[in-house]
Each structure stands twice: as structure tokens, then as C-alpha cells.
Write a protein that holds these residues in place. Sequence first.
Motif, PDB file in Angstrom:
ATOM      1  N   ALA A  36       0.223   1.352  -1.229  1.00 12.01           N
ATOM      2  CA  ALA A  36      -0.559   0.132  -1.046  1.00 12.01           C
ATOM      3  C   ALA A  36       0.215  -1.085  -1.556  1.00 12.01           C
ATOM      4  O   ALA A  36       0.186  -2.160  -0.946  1.00 12.01           O
ATOM      5  CB  ALA A  36      -1.896   0.264  -1.768  1.00 12.01           C
ATOM      6  N   PHE A  37       0.933  -0.923  -2.659  1.00 10.35           N
ATOM      7  CA  PHE A  37       1.761  -2.004  -3.200  1.00 10.35           C
ATOM      8  C   PHE A  37       2.872  -2.368  -2.221  1.00 10.35           C
ATOM      9  O   PHE A  37       3.122  -3.552  -1.950  1.00 10.35           O
ATOM     10  CB  PHE A  37       2.334  -1.551  -4.541  1.00 10.35           C
ATOM     11  N   LEU A  38       3.535  -1.357  -1.660  1.00 12.43           N
ATOM     12  CA  LEU A  38       4.589  -1.613  -0.683  1.00 12.43           C
ATOM     13  C   LEU A  38       4.027  -2.273   0.567  1.00 12.43           C
ATOM     14  O   LEU A  38       4.645  -3.193   1.136  1.00 12.43           O
ATOM     15  CB  LEU A  38       5.287  -0.308  -0.317  1.00 12.43           C
ATOM     16  N   ALA A  39       2.846  -1.830   0.998  1.00  8.94           N
ATOM     17  CA  ALA A  39       2.228  -2.437   2.180  1.00  8.94           C
ATOM     18  C   ALA A  39       1.942  -3.918   1.946  1.00  8.94           C
ATOM     19  O   ALA A  39       2.114  -4.749   2.843  1.00  8.94           O
ATOM     20  CB  ALA A  39       0.943  -1.690   2.538  1.00  8.94           C
ATOM     21  N   GLY A  40       1.513  -4.247   0.730  1.00  9.03           N
ATOM     22  CA  GLY A  40       1.260  -5.646   0.420  1.00  9.03           C
ATOM     23  C   GLY A  40       2.521  -6.486   0.504  1.00  9.03           C
ATOM     24  O   GLY A  40       2.486  -7.625   1.006  1.00  9.03           O
ATOM     25  N   LEU A  41       3.643  -5.941   0.037  1.00  6.84           N
ATOM     26  CA  LEU A  41       4.912  -6.659   0.156  1.00  6.84           C
ATOM     27  C   LEU A  41       5.271  -6.885   1.617  1.00  6.84           C
ATOM     28  O   LEU A  41       5.696  -7.980   2.010  1.00  6.84           O
ATOM     29  CB  LEU A  41       6.018  -5.873  -0.541  1.00  6.84           C
ATOM     30  N   HIS A  42       5.128  -5.850   2.425  1.00  8.78           N
ATOM     31  CA  HIS A  42       5.484  -5.957   3.840  1.00  8.78           C
ATOM     32  C   HIS A  42       4.644  -7.030   4.531  1.00  8.78           C
ATOM     33  O   HIS A  42       5.179  -7.893   5.238  1.00  8.78           O
ATOM     34  CB  HIS A  42       5.293  -4.605   4.525  1.00  8.78           C
ATOM     35  N   ARG A  43       3.346  -6.966   4.347  1.00  7.61           N
ATOM     36  CA  ARG A  43       2.467  -7.883   5.066  1.00  7.61           C
ATOM     37  C   ARG A  43       2.683  -9.330   4.644  1.00  7.61           C
ATOM     38  O   ARG A  43       2.551 -10.243   5.462  1.00  7.61           O
ATOM     39  CB  ARG A  43       1.011  -7.474   4.844  1.00  7.61           C
ATOM     40  N   ARG A  44       3.035  -9.518   3.401  1.00  7.46           N
ATOM     41  CA  ARG A  44       3.189 -10.877   2.896  1.00  7.46           C
ATOM     42  C   ARG A  44       4.531 -11.500   3.281  1.00  7.46           C
ATOM     43  O   ARG A  44       4.620 -12.722   3.499  1.00  7.46           O
ATOM     44  CB  ARG A  44       3.035 -10.878   1.377  1.00  7.46           C
ATOM     45  N   ALA A 198      14.097  -2.478   4.052  1.00 10.55           N
ATOM     46  CA  ALA A 198      14.719  -1.629   3.033  1.00 10.55           C
ATOM     47  C   ALA A 198      14.772  -2.352   1.691  1.00 10.55           C
ATOM     48  O   ALA A 198      14.632  -1.724   0.628  1.00 10.55           O
ATOM     49  CB  ALA A 198      16.124  -1.236   3.477  1.00 10.55           C
ATOM     50  N   SER A 199      14.969  -3.653   1.702  1.00 12.94           N
ATOM     51  CA  SER A 199      14.995  -4.432   0.458  1.00 12.94           C
ATOM     52  C   SER A 199      13.668  -4.315  -0.280  1.00 12.94           C
ATOM     53  O   SER A 199      13.636  -4.045  -1.496  1.00 12.94           O
ATOM     54  CB  SER A 199      15.262  -5.909   0.761  1.00 12.94           C
ATOM     55  N   LEU A 200      12.590  -4.544   0.443  1.00 12.86           N
ATOM     56  CA  LEU A 200      11.276  -4.507  -0.187  1.00 12.86           C
ATOM     57  C   LEU A 200      10.913  -3.096  -0.622  1.00 12.86           C
ATOM     58  O   LEU A 200      10.261  -2.914  -1.658  1.00 12.86           O
ATOM     59  CB  LEU A 200      10.225  -5.066   0.770  1.00 12.86           C
ATOM     60  N   PHE A 201      11.334  -2.095   0.138  1.00 10.28           N
ATOM     61  CA  PHE A 201      11.063  -0.708  -0.254  1.00 10.28           C
ATOM     62  C   PHE A 201      11.785  -0.364  -1.546  1.00 10.28           C
ATOM     63  O   PHE A 201      11.181   0.137  -2.498  1.00 10.28           O
ATOM     64  CB  PHE A 201      11.480   0.254   0.862  1.00 10.28           C
ATOM     65  N   ASP A 202      13.092  -0.614  -1.599  1.00 12.72           N
ATOM     66  CA  ASP A 202      13.884  -0.224  -2.763  1.00 12.72           C
ATOM     67  C   ASP A 202      13.413  -0.942  -4.027  1.00 12.72           C
ATOM     68  O   ASP A 202      13.158  -0.318  -5.062  1.00 12.72           O
ATOM     69  CB  ASP A 202      15.367  -0.547  -2.536  1.00 12.72           C
ATOM     70  N   LEU A 203      13.328  -2.267  -3.953  1.00 12.65           N
ATOM     71  CA  LEU A 203      12.937  -3.030  -5.133  1.00 12.65           C
ATOM     72  C   LEU A 203      11.474  -2.797  -5.478  1.00 12.65           C
ATOM     73  O   LEU A 203      11.120  -2.632  -6.648  1.00 12.65           O
ATOM     74  CB  LEU A 203      13.218  -4.515  -4.918  1.00 12.65           C
ATOM     75  N   GLY A 204      10.635  -2.754  -4.448  1.00 13.18           N
ATOM     76  CA  GLY A 204       9.208  -2.600  -4.694  1.00 13.18           C
ATOM     77  C   GLY A 204       8.862  -1.271  -5.337  1.00 13.18           C
ATOM     78  O   GLY A 204       8.089  -1.216  -6.299  1.00 13.18           O
ATOM     79  N   LEU A 205       9.425  -0.180  -4.827  1.00 15.62           N
ATOM     80  CA  LEU A 205       9.104   1.132  -5.378  1.00 15.62           C
ATOM     81  C   LEU A 205       9.621   1.258  -6.805  1.00 15.62           C
ATOM     82  O   LEU A 205       8.943   1.797  -7.682  1.00 15.62           O
ATOM     83  CB  LEU A 205       9.688   2.230  -4.492  1.00 15.62           C
ATOM     84  N   PHE A 206      10.842   0.762  -7.044  1.00 15.36           N
ATOM     85  CA  PHE A 206      11.387   0.807  -8.401  1.00 15.36           C
ATOM     86  C   PHE A 206      10.524  -0.011  -9.360  1.00 15.36           C
ATOM     87  O   PHE A 206      10.187   0.439 -10.460  1.00 15.36           O
ATOM     88  CB  PHE A 206      12.827   0.304  -8.424  1.00 15.36           C
TER      89      PHE A 206
END
Length: 543
Positions: A36-44, A198-206
Motif C-alpha cells: 500500500a505504501f509503494l502504491a501511494g508512491l506510484h500514484r502520487r 524501479a526508483s520508487l520501488f527500491d527506495l520505498g521498500l527500503f
Amino acid sequence: MSAVLETRDFGSEAGGVELRAAHPEAGALLTPPALAFLAGLHRRFEARRRARLAARRERQAFFDAGGLPDFRADTAAIRAGAWRVAPLPAALQDRRVEITGPTDPKMVINALNSGASCYMADFEDSTAPTWGNLLAGQRALREAIAGTLEYTAPASNGAPGKHYALKPYAEQAVLLVRPRGWHLDEKHVLVDGEVMSASLFDLGLFAFHNARALATKDRGPYFYLPKLQSMEEAQLWNDVLDHVEAELQLPGGQLKVTVLIETLPAVFEMDEILHALRSRIAGLNCGRWDYVFSYIKTFRRHRDKVLPERGQVTMTQPFLRAYSELLIQTCHKRGAHAMGGMAAQIPISNDEAANEVALAKVRADKLREVTAGHDGTWVAHPALIPLAKQIFDERMPGANQHDVRREEVIVTRDDLIKPSIGSITRAGYEGNVEVCVRYLAAWLDGNGCVPIHWLMEDAATAEIARTQLWQWLHTDGLHLDDGSEVDLALFERALINLPTKLGDRSKLPGGSRINEAIGMLDRLTHADTLEEFLTLPAYARLD
């Protein structure tokens, strides 16, 4: 492993996120709250990311039509202003030697234990982004931060494998994490049917799993941001980090970053990039190998900007010296670190004379950096840490050199794009072909950091070789230093002769994929248009 192992819709739990591959690490890392956190990054932020990538394409079209990069007129007030970046945290005051490398458990332990000031855990140029590599890397970093990471090597010849464990936390290098660049996708994660950045995935998940733990230890989290080309891209990152802090209930400015100046357009916007990130930026880094790659790519259609073979494109070339000195001046004026570049050499254990030649190159390079005013440097191999540290210790008694202002430096647009003097030798040409093929084969096999001829090659150095081959072939009138024409016949002979030159492929990383790599390089080099990044078409073949 098939391209699509599993499609799972988390529905309302994670806001329509789909994982398109399975892995044992996924359950612990990709929890519904994390997704859900990653999805929020993507949508924004995804629409803004795509807009910035479109702006890159427009800018490159300008360069292809004969245009030249330059300092921006609309941001002159930023360059002329007297502002400074926010004070640096204690953990980032002294960064005299940083080691970089991928995020597998053994590397993470060895790097944190290495005696370096900092370790940049790299999800980008030294990691082949298989789904397994990415998740194993995220797990390794999470366990390292928790203090529980251990690794035992496989048994060999009947003997038990070596066991690796972390030193006490106070003895470990400071951790910085490099996510992949804005241009890359993470194809295994879809949000509302769209592939995630990939940027948002890597940084966001970490950040989701580790930011609070690191904040309680006064260790950030800290990041390296790669391949930026403009202040607008830096502003996008700043807004992402603001959002992450707000969502994770962290103080503003808690997440600190260092930006790699590794594209030619970015060198003209260093003040602007620092300004966009001024509440959280710790410094700029001379990402010299990607910078050379970017110079070639930017000027791919400019006959007067063709570089000699990569072994001759050293930091003593005028355009690279100007880049380094301007970076130091800019950073110290603003209160930020000016980090030096990578020593890619690997110690040569079975040839003392050759090893001394390699170490002499490292000494000269690090001496140049510390004398010029850099606040730290990079190495790729732990054995180089004592050498680099000794050189910086002798000439940098303090934590950094912010007092070295380099006010005498005057760098113009033409200084930063000045053509290099040099040649193309047959050995240099054939070396480019070999490095491209061997690196690409290893990358396709899941290995993004490959020792070749006692140099640690990653995507950046392979990109120099690949783009040089394309530009040389697509520029009329080039010749080797022996008079041979640089044409299709020369390239084809190098490809045809390579398998014999390589010998037993079973001893090479990715040896089983050499033919596939040869085919890819052949197609990419013949293409009328230069592929922006080698890893874009290669990524389609992973997993």
C-alpha cells in the motif's frame, strides 16, 4: 524461471497492486502495508516521472540536432545566491573512503566490516535486477540494520563453507543505499495495471522497512541518487522524500541524500540540484564512468566530440578535470561534500609487478583527488581501502575539506565539453567488444558486478564500451591508430574472433549466455539509433 510466475491481486488491502513473480522473500517484505505504501508512491509521482523522462528525450533531440548543453539562464539567481545546504549529520561528516557494491548477503557483511567510512549498497549499476537479487538484497539490508545478518558460504571439497558475521555496530561502515535511476521500471510490480518505477520501488521498500530503525540510531536513512539530469528531477526526488517522511512520521529532512553527477546535462545544474535538495543533501559525487558514458551519449551525433578509447579517457583529460574542479568549488561554496570517483582496480595476487602498476594508478588517482579538494573517494575492492585511507589521512587531517574553496577555478561551458585528444588502438577496440559481451552475459545470468582483466566492471563501464562501439561505427572517417578503417568489417571480425579469445566459457561468469550477449551487442551496434541504456533491452530477458 518463467517471465510470469504468479499474479496476485491484493485488492483493497494494497490498493490494486499486482506482483508478477513469486519468491521466498516476498511474504516477509511485500506485506500488504508495504505494498500500500509503494502504491501511494506510484500514484502520487508516476505521472511526474514520465514527464521528466519525456523532457530528457526532448533535450537529447536538441543535442542530436547540433545543440550544446549550457548553464541555464532562468536559474542564474540560484547560482549567484549566497544560500547553503542544511548542516550535515554527524555520521556523514567524515566520508574519506567509501566502498560500493551489490547487496547480496556476503557483500553486505564484508562491506560493512571493511573499515571503510561508508558503504553504498547498490541496487543500480552493480546489481542485475532479477526479482531474486532485489528481494534478497532488501532482506540482507533489513537484517544488517537489525544486527542479525549472517552468511555461510557453500561447502567446498568436503570442507565446510566460511561463515560471515557482522562486526559490532560501532565498527561498521555507515550505510547508504542507491536505488535504480528514474529511467528504469520494476516490471514485477504493477499498480493499477501500470509498471512501477524501479526508483520508487527500491527506495520505498527500503525506507518502509528500515527508516525508523535507522533514524533511532542517527543513521538516516541515507541514499545515493543516480543519473539525474536536471534540477526538476532533483525536485521530484525531494518531493518523494518529503512524502516518505510524512507517511512514516519522520521529521522533515531526516532522509539525507548524495547526488551522483554522472550525466553531462547535470554538471551544468549542480547549484540548482543542491538548491532543490538543500534541506537534505549531503554532497555531490563525481560518478566519472557514467559521466563519460553520458558525454558519449549526449554527443553521439557530434563528429568533433568523439572520444578516444576508454583507457585514454582519464581524469587528466581537460573536460573531466574541469568537471571535477567545478564540482568541488560548487559543493564547498554550499557546505556540501565533494566526493571523488571510483577506483575500479582489483589486486592482482599472482603478479607482483602488474599489481604494483595497478596500485600506482590508484595512488596517483587518490592523490589527485585529495589534492584537488575532494572530501572522500570510492573503491570497488576492500583491499584498496587502506591505500586510499592512507592517502586521505596524510593530506586531510580533518573530517573533510570544506575550507578548500577553489575560488580560483573558472570553468566555462566550452571547458566542460572540450574534445579529448587520443587514439583508438586495435587492442582498445577489441577490448570494448570483449567487455561488452562478457559483462552483458554475466548480467543476463544475474551478476551485475564482474571482474574482467583485473578491473571491476559494472553497468557504467560496460556502457562506455558499448556506446563507443556504436558511435565509432556510425561516425564516418574514423581509423585505428594503425590506419585500419573503423567499419562494419572490423566490428564483425572482433565479434567472430571473440569466442576463440575467451577460451573455456565455463570459467566465465555467465559463460552459458555468451552467444546471447554477442547477438545483443551485434544488434545494438548495428541499429541506426543508439539505445539509451544497455540495461533496457537486457532487462526484458531477465526472470
